[in-house]
Write an enzyme that holds these catalytic residues in place. Structure first.
Site: not given
Length: 495
Positions: A172-174, A350-351
């Protein structure tokens, strides 16, 4: 002249006739259809002819276009599905339910996916309703169609190998879905631990390199007592070592799995003994001590393994974030901060401010750690929200843990190579701090007594002078005594 025209016309007729004869002999090739028809309980659906996935995957593609992150975003997760389906097929074959020719085909398909092939077909969005049904069926359909082709059949000829009856036999998926998640986490945890250990070793190497450089330790941001830079870096490494040990312990909580539980843990549709056999095969394939849960009903709804493992990831992130922040603090400056160590300069900071260089790698590491810590809360909320015999929110738990593993796995080597390995110490700064620090007075208690050292500390604060400067002025100790007291071994309690 007329004869020449006649001969030319006759030649043309013969040539056309010859070409027509050739055309008749040449076999006709039928055009490849664009789609094939598959059906489920909701009806028929057209599937791309070349696709290895089937109708239930196609419906999931329509229903869950959420994140853009698919199952194949994490290769170990795709590999985990192939491992789980291979273990299940072998267990079913041992029980006599799955014929040998089908087992052989399914084994080939699973091994191909484990080898990295066909991953582009695992395309269900990681976010999905249905407790993982879409992801499970995606794996069933893809593996079935790979097995069909490898057996000489066409995709979609499910009368030979069927996604539900054969690839999901006794499952099962579970039980498949949480087991696949656990296997994927286990596979990637091994890789993550290797990177974590490499980072820790880098800290220890720096500890050895800096073992003779004395500095002031700090508590609550204030000068405390002397230590060496080596001790500080060994402490960073040892903190991470303890967290790595916790990750290893947490992995053991993933070894208990619920394959054979099927829907809610009662084992409906599974044959007697199948669950035990499945666990044995999972252990053989992964090389890990995977075991069947003692109570499959409890295991199907319990999220303990996920909660414990996610918590270990969080704990590691907390320690690493704290260390990253310490490095930022120790490297602050260069003129108006602590500036005890130098981090590698990686880019302009920094710019607008010329000459500024920022601690970008510890900042990056902090960002990753913040996300890991947040992901643990997601796991916590999802785990406690399950209802009765199943937790439908396992998909988001998987997403959170996979993301945490992936972010750490990718960022740890960057942090190590581009930051830790290149750290240097400003020895002049460390020496000046020691000379001027009041905190060094604690080391003088056994020699001068608490009362005298308290007076020295008070005078140093008021005058701005260093403790050693005052000691020399007052001739309280000889230079030989000062040298002996300032020896790194004596001063920092090293053996």
């Amino acid at each position: 002249m007329n004869n020449i025209k006649y001969i030319k016309l006759l030649s043309l007729v013969i040539l056309i006739g010859f070409q027509c004869a050739l055309a008749q002999k040449k076999p006709r090739t039928e055009p490849t259809p664009a789609t094939r028809t598959e059906k489920d309980l909701l009806g028929e659906k057209q599937i791309p002819f070349d696709a290895y996935y089937g109708v239930q995957t196609a419906r999931a593609l329509e229903n869950f276009q959420v994140s853009g992150m698919k199952t194949n975003f994490y290769p170990d997760y795709v590999k985990a599905y192939a491992i789980v389906k291979l273990a299940a097929a072998r267990a079913n074959a041992e029980d006599g339910r799955l014929k040998k020719e089908k087992l052989d085909a399914i084994e080939k398909a699973c091994l191909a996916v484990m080898d990295g092939k066909y991953h582009d077909q695992f395309i269900v969005d990681l976010y999905q309703g249905g407790a993982g049904t879409s992801a499970n069926m995606n794996s069933c359909e893809v593996l079935a169609n790979i097995a069909l082709e490898m057996s000489g059949h066409k995709k979609g000829e499910y009368q030979f190998i069927e996604p539900h009856d054969d690839l999901n036999m006794g499952q099962s998926t579970n039980d498949v879905y949480p087991t696949a998640i656990k296997v994927a986490l286990i596979l990637h945890n091994e890789k993550l631990i290797k990177e974590a250990e490499a980072l820790s070793q880098s800290f220890h190497k720096k500890g050895d390199e800096f073992k003779n450089i004395v500095k002031m330790g700090r508590t609550e941001g204030q000068d405390a007592v002397p230590m060496t830079v080596g001790q500080e870096f060994h402490a960073f490494g040892n903190q991470l070592d303890a967290e790595i040990a916790a990750l290893k312990r947490a992995e053991t909580f993933l070894y208990e799995q619920n394959m054979g539980a099927t829907a809610i843990g009662t084992g409906i549709t599974a044959s007697p003994g199948y669950a035990e056999k499945c666990a044995v095969h999972l252990a053989k394939i992964t090389g890990k001590p995977i075991v069947m849960s003692k109570d499959l009903i409890a295991a199907t709804s319990s999220q303990q393994g996920f909660v414990v493992y996610s918590s270990a990831l969080k704990s590691y992130a907390i320690a690493l974030s704290k260390i990253s922040s310490d490095l930022i603090f120790l490297a602050s400056g260069p003129r108006t901060g602590i500036f005890e160590i130098n981090l590698p300069a990686l880019q302009p900071g920094s710019s607008i401010m010329p000459g500024k260089v920022n601690p970008v790698m510890p900042e990056l590491m902090n960002e990753v750690c913040f996300k890991v810590i947040g992901n643990d809360l997601t796991v916590t909320l999802a785990a406690h929200s399950g209802l009765l015999q199943l937790n439908a929110f396992e998909p988001v738990e998987a997403i959170a843990m996979f993301e945490s593993q992936g972010l750490l796995f990718k960022s740890l080597p960057l942090f190590r190579k581009q930051c830790i390995d290149g750290i240097t110490v400003n020895e002049d700064v460390q020496k000046r701090n020691i000379e001027r620090s009041i905190g060094i007075v604690t080391a003088l208690n056994p020699v001068l007594g608490y009362e005298k050292t308290t007076e020295l500390a008070k005078e140093a604060l008021q005058s701005g002078k260093g403790i050693l400067e005052l000691i020399r002025e007052k001739k309280l100790l000889t230079e030989d005594q000062i040298k002996k007291l300032m020896d790194p071994v004596t001063l920092t309690g090293q053996k």
